[in-house]
Design a protein around this motif. Structure first.
Motif, PDB file in Angstrom:
ATOM      1  N   UNK A  13       0.877  -1.175   0.000  1.00  0.00           N
ATOM      2  CA  UNK A  13       0.000   0.000   0.000  1.00  0.00           C
ATOM      3  C   UNK A  13       0.908   1.216   0.000  1.00  0.00           C
ATOM      4  N   UNK A  14       0.663   2.085  -0.970  1.00  0.00           N
ATOM      5  CA  UNK A  14       1.506   3.270  -1.222  1.00  0.00           C
ATOM      6  C   UNK A  14       2.992   2.928  -1.119  1.00  0.00           C
ATOM      7  N   UNK A  15       3.351   1.812  -1.726  1.00  0.00           N
ATOM      8  CA  UNK A  15       4.736   1.407  -1.827  1.00  0.00           C
ATOM      9  C   UNK A  15       5.307   0.640  -0.652  1.00  0.00           C
ATOM     10  N   UNK A  16       4.557   0.491   0.435  1.00  0.00           N
ATOM     11  CA  UNK A  16       5.065  -0.215   1.615  1.00  0.00           C
ATOM     12  C   UNK A  16       4.431  -1.600   1.716  1.00  0.00           C
ATOM     13  N   UNK A  32      -2.987   0.299  -3.982  1.00  0.00           N
ATOM     14  CA  UNK A  32      -2.757  -1.054  -3.483  1.00  0.00           C
ATOM     15  C   UNK A  32      -2.174  -1.872  -4.623  1.00  0.00           C
ATOM     16  N   UNK A  33      -1.032  -2.538  -4.353  1.00  0.00           N
ATOM     17  CA  UNK A  33      -0.394  -3.391  -5.351  1.00  0.00           C
ATOM     18  C   UNK A  33      -0.466  -4.838  -4.893  1.00  0.00           C
ATOM     19  N   UNK A  34      -0.929  -5.700  -5.773  1.00  0.00           N
ATOM     20  CA  UNK A  34      -0.991  -7.134  -5.520  1.00  0.00           C
ATOM     21  C   UNK A  34      -0.068  -7.831  -6.511  1.00  0.00           C
ATOM     22  N   UNK A  35       0.440  -8.987  -6.128  1.00  0.00           N
ATOM     23  CA  UNK A  35       1.259  -9.823  -7.021  1.00  0.00           C
ATOM     24  C   UNK A  35       2.407  -9.026  -7.633  1.00  0.00           C
TER      25      UNK A  35
END
Length: 160
Positions: A13-16, A32-35
């Motif tokens: 989330x926001x790079x963390x 939000x980044x997944x995978x």
């Protein structure tokens, strides 16, 4: 609230990176980044939510190059590279991938040799071989670009 339930590639989330199995409170516009960035979502608070008719949304474009460090696989435009990259070429691409959109010096790329002495020519040859496998047109690269007098940079265009 968002919780990573123990996914293999984690959630950011926001790079963390989120701690697994721990609730994280989202704020409006959090990314939000997944995978490992294969899926990117933007959170909007409910009062900002709007109804969208089916078919109004375009699918998110996937990155043109994706590296799975643990499986040591490389995906280009959604297709797994077969045969896989040789060990050293994979390591060079991995240095670039970990530093996407940042210029990597030849000294940084030399870390792919694990402390062995490496010449500029060896690095250039490895880049040449990787470009042959990941570029649409290796003679006019757009994904692994040369940063004159410094090194190389992996750009993150999307497939399609």
């Amino acid at each position: 609230m968002l919780r990573d339930l123990g996914s293999t590639n984690g959630t950011r989330v926001i790079g963390k990176a989120l701690d697994k199995l721990t609730d994280h409170r989202l704020s409006s516009n959090d990314v939000v980044e997944l995978a490992r960035g294969a899926v990117v979502l933007r959170f909007r608070q409910s009062e900002e939510t709007m109804e969208i008719e089916a078919g109004e949304l375009e699918p998110l474009a996937a990155p043109a190059i994706r590296v799975d460090e643990q499986a040591r696989d490389v995906w280009v435009d959604g297709l797994k590279l077969e045969p896989p990259l040789p060990f050293r070429d994979f390591e060079v691409l991995l240095v670039l991938y970990r530093n996407r959109e940042k210029a990597c010096s030849k000294d940084e790329l030399a870390t792919a040799w694990g402390g062995e002495f490496v010449t500029d020519e060896q690095i250039e040859q490895s880049i040449y071989r990787v470009r042959k496998r990941v570029e649409l047109n290796p003679s006019s690269p757009t994904r692994i670009v040369t940063v004159r007098g410094y090194g190389y940079k992996l750009t993150t265009p999307t497939q399609g």
